[in-house]
Design a protein around this motif. Structure first.
Motif, PDB file in Angstrom:
ATOM      1  N   PRO A  72      65.412  76.475  88.689  1.00 53.44           N
ATOM      2  CA  PRO A  72      63.955  76.609  88.621  1.00 53.44           C
ATOM      3  C   PRO A  72      63.358  75.285  88.116  1.00 53.44           C
ATOM      4  CG  PRO A  72      65.055  78.441  87.513  1.00 53.44           C
ATOM      5  CD  PRO A  72      66.114  77.433  87.831  1.00 53.44           C
ATOM      6  N   ALA A  73      62.198  74.908  88.646  1.00 53.73           N
ATOM      7  CA  ALA A  73      61.621  73.593  88.317  1.00 53.73           C
ATOM      8  C   ALA A  73      61.441  73.409  86.801  1.00 53.73           C
ATOM      9  CB  ALA A  73      60.300  73.425  89.046  1.00 53.73           C
ATOM     10  N   TYR A  74      60.974  74.466  86.101  1.00 57.22           N
ATOM     11  CA  TYR A  74      60.735  74.315  84.654  1.00 57.22           C
ATOM     12  C   TYR A  74      62.044  74.042  83.917  1.00 57.22           C
ATOM     13  CZ  TYR A  74      62.799  78.804  83.486  1.00 57.22           C
ATOM     14  OH  TYR A  74      63.706  79.825  83.310  1.00 57.22           O
ATOM     15  N   ARG A  75      63.165  74.601  84.458  1.00 57.58           N
ATOM     16  CA  ARG A  75      64.471  74.434  83.808  1.00 57.58           C
ATOM     17  C   ARG A  75      64.938  72.976  83.916  1.00 57.58           C
ATOM     18  NH1 ARG A  75      67.872  74.637  80.425  1.00 57.58           N
ATOM     19  NH2 ARG A  75      69.859  75.687  80.537  1.00 57.58           N
ATOM     20  N   ILE A  76      64.570  72.324  85.002  1.00 58.50           N
ATOM     21  CA  ILE A  76      64.932  70.908  85.177  1.00 58.50           C
ATOM     22  C   ILE A  76      64.232  70.073  84.102  1.00 58.50           C
ATOM     23  CG2 ILE A  76      64.760  68.920  86.736  1.00 58.50           C
ATOM     24  CD1 ILE A  76      64.846  70.964  89.079  1.00 58.50           C
ATOM     25  N   VAL A  77      62.954  70.377  83.876  1.00 55.61           N
ATOM     26  CA  VAL A  77      62.189  69.619  82.865  1.00 55.61           C
ATOM     27  C   VAL A  77      62.774  69.892  81.476  1.00 55.61           C
ATOM     28  CG1 VAL A  77      59.902  69.183  81.902  1.00 55.61           C
ATOM     29  CG2 VAL A  77      60.125  69.892  84.294  1.00 55.61           C
ATOM     30  N   GLU A  78      63.042  71.174  81.222  1.00 47.62           N
ATOM     31  CA  GLU A  78      63.575  71.577  79.915  1.00 47.62           C
ATOM     32  C   GLU A  78      64.931  70.896  79.659  1.00 47.62           C
ATOM     33  OE1 GLU A  78      63.584  75.999  78.196  1.00 47.62           O
ATOM     34  OE2 GLU A  78      65.159  75.668  79.654  1.00 47.62           O
ATOM     35  N   LYS A  79      65.808  70.932  80.667  1.00 45.11           N
ATOM     36  CA  LYS A  79      67.145  70.344  80.510  1.00 45.11           C
ATOM     37  C   LYS A  79      67.052  68.835  80.314  1.00 45.11           C
ATOM     38  CE  LYS A  79      71.608  70.569  80.390  1.00 45.11           C
ATOM     39  NZ  LYS A  79      72.285  71.216  79.268  1.00 45.11           N
ATOM     40  N   ALA A  80      66.119  68.194  81.039  1.00 39.45           N
ATOM     41  CA  ALA A  80      65.950  66.738  80.894  1.00 39.45           C
ATOM     42  C   ALA A  80      65.527  66.408  79.464  1.00 39.45           C
ATOM     43  CB  ALA A  80      64.920  66.232  81.896  1.00 39.45           C
ATOM     44  N   ALA A  81      64.630  67.230  78.903  1.00 43.50           N
ATOM     45  CA  ALA A  81      64.183  66.987  77.519  1.00 43.50           C
ATOM     46  C   ALA A  81      65.357  67.164  76.555  1.00 43.50           C
ATOM     47  CB  ALA A  81      63.039  67.931  77.178  1.00 43.50           C
ATOM     48  N   GLU A  82      66.209  68.174  76.813  1.00 44.47           N
ATOM     49  CA  GLU A  82      67.391  68.385  75.955  1.00 44.47           C
ATOM     50  C   GLU A  82      68.333  67.178  76.022  1.00 44.47           C
ATOM     51  OE1 GLU A  82      67.519  73.184  76.814  1.00 44.47           O
ATOM     52  OE2 GLU A  82      69.346  72.037  77.148  1.00 44.47           O
ATOM     53  N   ILE A  83      68.544  66.672  77.233  1.00 43.29           N
ATOM     54  CA  ILE A  83      69.454  65.521  77.400  1.00 43.29           C
ATOM     55  C   ILE A  83      68.888  64.291  76.687  1.00 43.29           C
ATOM     56  CG2 ILE A  83      70.428  63.925  79.115  1.00 43.29           C
ATOM     57  CD1 ILE A  83      70.569  66.346  81.049  1.00 43.29           C
ATOM     58  N   LEU A  84      67.569  64.101  76.806  1.00 48.13           N
ATOM     59  CA  LEU A  84      66.936  62.957  76.127  1.00 48.13           C
ATOM     60  C   LEU A  84      67.107  63.074  74.611  1.00 48.13           C
ATOM     61  CD1 LEU A  84      65.258  60.392  76.445  1.00 48.13           C
ATOM     62  CD2 LEU A  84      63.202  61.797  76.591  1.00 48.13           C
ATOM     63  N   ALA A  85      66.922  64.307  74.098  1.00 49.32           N
ATOM     64  CA  ALA A  85      67.086  64.537  72.653  1.00 49.32           C
ATOM     65  C   ALA A  85      68.537  64.265  72.235  1.00 49.32           C
ATOM     66  CB  ALA A  85      66.685  65.970  72.309  1.00 49.32           C
ATOM     67  N   GLU A  86      69.497  64.713  73.063  1.00 47.77           N
ATOM     68  CA  GLU A  86      70.919  64.460  72.746  1.00 47.77           C
ATOM     69  C   GLU A  86      71.212  62.962  72.702  1.00 47.77           C
ATOM     70  OE1 GLU A  86      73.371  66.488  75.630  1.00 47.77           O
ATOM     71  OE2 GLU A  86      72.518  68.420  75.024  1.00 47.77           O
ATOM     72  N   LYS A  87      70.625  62.227  73.640  1.00 45.01           N
ATOM     73  CA  LYS A  87      70.848  60.775  73.664  1.00 45.01           C
ATOM     74  C   LYS A  87      70.315  60.143  72.378  1.00 45.01           C
ATOM     75  CE  LYS A  87      70.606  60.033  78.652  1.00 45.01           C
ATOM     76  NZ  LYS A  87      71.842  59.306  78.915  1.00 45.01           N
ATOM     77  N   CYS A  88      69.143  60.602  71.939  1.00 48.17           N
ATOM     78  CA  CYS A  88      68.539  60.042  70.712  1.00 48.17           C
ATOM     79  C   CYS A  88      69.405  60.400  69.502  1.00 48.17           C
ATOM     80  CB  CYS A  88      67.121  60.562  70.525  1.00 48.17           C
ATOM     81  SG  CYS A  88      66.010  59.948  71.801  1.00 48.17           S
ATOM     82  N   ASP A  89      69.899  61.648  69.465  1.00 49.31           N
ATOM     83  CA  ASP A  89      70.789  62.058  68.356  1.00 49.31           C
ATOM     84  C   ASP A  89      72.043  61.194  68.341  1.00 49.31           C
ATOM     85  OD1 ASP A  89      69.041  63.980  67.595  1.00 49.31           O
ATOM     86  OD2 ASP A  89      70.104  65.654  68.532  1.00 49.31           O
ATOM     87  N   GLY A  90      72.592  60.951  69.538  1.00 49.53           N
ATOM     88  CA  GLY A  90      73.803  60.130  69.642  1.00 49.53           C
ATOM     89  C   GLY A  90      73.547  58.720  69.114  1.00 49.53           C
ATOM     90  N   LEU A  91      72.378  58.182  69.454  1.00 48.64           N
ATOM     91  CA  LEU A  91      72.027  56.823  69.010  1.00 48.64           C
ATOM     92  C   LEU A  91      71.912  56.787  67.477  1.00 48.64           C
ATOM     93  CD1 LEU A  91      71.097  53.898  69.637  1.00 48.64           C
ATOM     94  CD2 LEU A  91      68.771  54.781  69.781  1.00 48.64           C
ATOM     95  N   ILE A  92      71.262  57.810  66.918  1.00 48.57           N
ATOM     96  CA  ILE A  92      71.098  57.850  65.455  1.00 48.57           C
ATOM     97  C   ILE A  92      72.465  57.884  64.775  1.00 48.57           C
ATOM     98  CG2 ILE A  92      70.283  59.298  63.536  1.00 48.57           C
ATOM     99  CD1 ILE A  92      67.939  60.094  65.461  1.00 48.57           C
TER     100      ILE A  92
END
Ligand code: SF4
Ligand code: SF4
Ligand SMILES: [Zn+2]
Length: 270
Positions: free
Chosen positions: A242-262
């Motif tokens: 579902p289109a909303y799930r793509i946006v939601e998952k992308a936001a989760e991946i971006l957050a994971e990347k930021c956590d990894g960087l920290i």
């Protein structure tokens, strides 16, 4: 940051993202295109193919059939406990066993039988091959999760774009209420207000910031700028998620990347 959904369906979502800079908006867009995983056929074992379609072409066609994806039940092969060898948590098997008996026959995506009742083609009507009488195809195909960066078959979006939010300014003292700007707009995005007879943006989604309205105003009463911290996103799914799930998952991946960087920074700067 503020999010406002303009319109949403399973296939597409349009939303406004305010109070972020362009780097953030672009990161979200790129992750939706290349990092949100979906299922696609990745390996095909052809046991019999007497159709006019070459084996490689057949495998390529199969790989591009969008499959319904359940991100909660399947692992990326590289993150699966099986080590990516292939197990029910990271792989779905399809069998295609078709034969044209007495007349020609078109083989469709609906002829694929899946080992998982949820992971199926999004439509039964994608043509795969046309068989003449007596021709047959027998094959096994294996689908797994993957990312768009590794191949277009794993790209979850058929469209993913944003534009700046337009901001219209009117000098009410200079405006003669002539309506020339409204006439000049090729997209019907601007109108005259019923009460004040001043132009206003009646449909910000339609406005593409072409500035034809500004150029049409001989009195120089109109201005139109892009709000460089506000974006209108349009995301269209291939149907796998579902289109909303793509946006939601992308936001989760971006957050994971930021956590990894920290975490990395903490390790280095200790
Ligand atoms: S063209 Fe200029 S003067 Fe005429 S309505 Fe538009 S803003 Fe006002
Ligand atoms: S910028 Fe272009 S699309 Fe937007 S209101 Fe003006 S004429 Fe219409
Ligand atoms: Zn596995």
């Amino acid at each position: 940051m503020e999010v406002e959904i303009v319109e949403s369906s399973d296939i597409s979502v349009r939303f406004m993202l305010r109070d972020v800079d362009v780097a953030f908006a672009n990161a979200l867009r790129r992750i939706m295109i290349s990092e949100v995983p979906i299922m696609a056929i990745n390996e095909v074992v052809i046991l019999n193919n007497t159709s006019p379609i070459y084996d490689e072409v057949l495998a390529h066609r199969l790989s591009l059939i969008p499959l319904k994806t359940d991100l909660d039940r399947f692992n990326l092969p590289e993150k699966c406990s099986c080590g990516g060898v292939g197990c029910p948590k990271c792989q779905v098997t399809f069998v295609l066993d078709v034969k044209a008996e007495n007349t020609s026959k078109t083989v469709y995506s609906g002829d694929l039988s899946s080992s998982d009742p949820y992971v199926t083609p999004i439509s039964d009507r994608f043509p795969i091959a046309k068989l003449a009488s007596g021709q047959a195809i027998l094959l096994e195909a294996y689908a797994r999760l993957g990312r768009g960066r590794d191949g277009a078959k794993w790209q979850p979006v058929s469209a993913c774009a944003y534009k700046y939010l337009p901001v219209l300014t009117v000098n009410s003292e200079a405006c003669a209420h002539c309506g020339e700007c409204v006439e000049a707009c090729p997209r019907g995005a601007i109108a005259l207000d019923d009460d004040s007879s001043l132009p206003y943006l009646k449909d910000i989604v339609k406005c593409n910031l072409c500035k034809a309205c500004v150029e049409a105003c001989e009195l120089g009463a109109l201005g139109l700028q892009a709000d460089e911290r506000s974006f209108i996103f349009y995301v269209e799914s291939t149907g796998s998620l579902p289109a909303y799930r793509i946006v939601e998952k992308a936001a989760e991946i971006l957050a994971e990347k930021c956590d990894g960087l920290i975490e990395e920074l903490r390790g280095v700067l200790k």
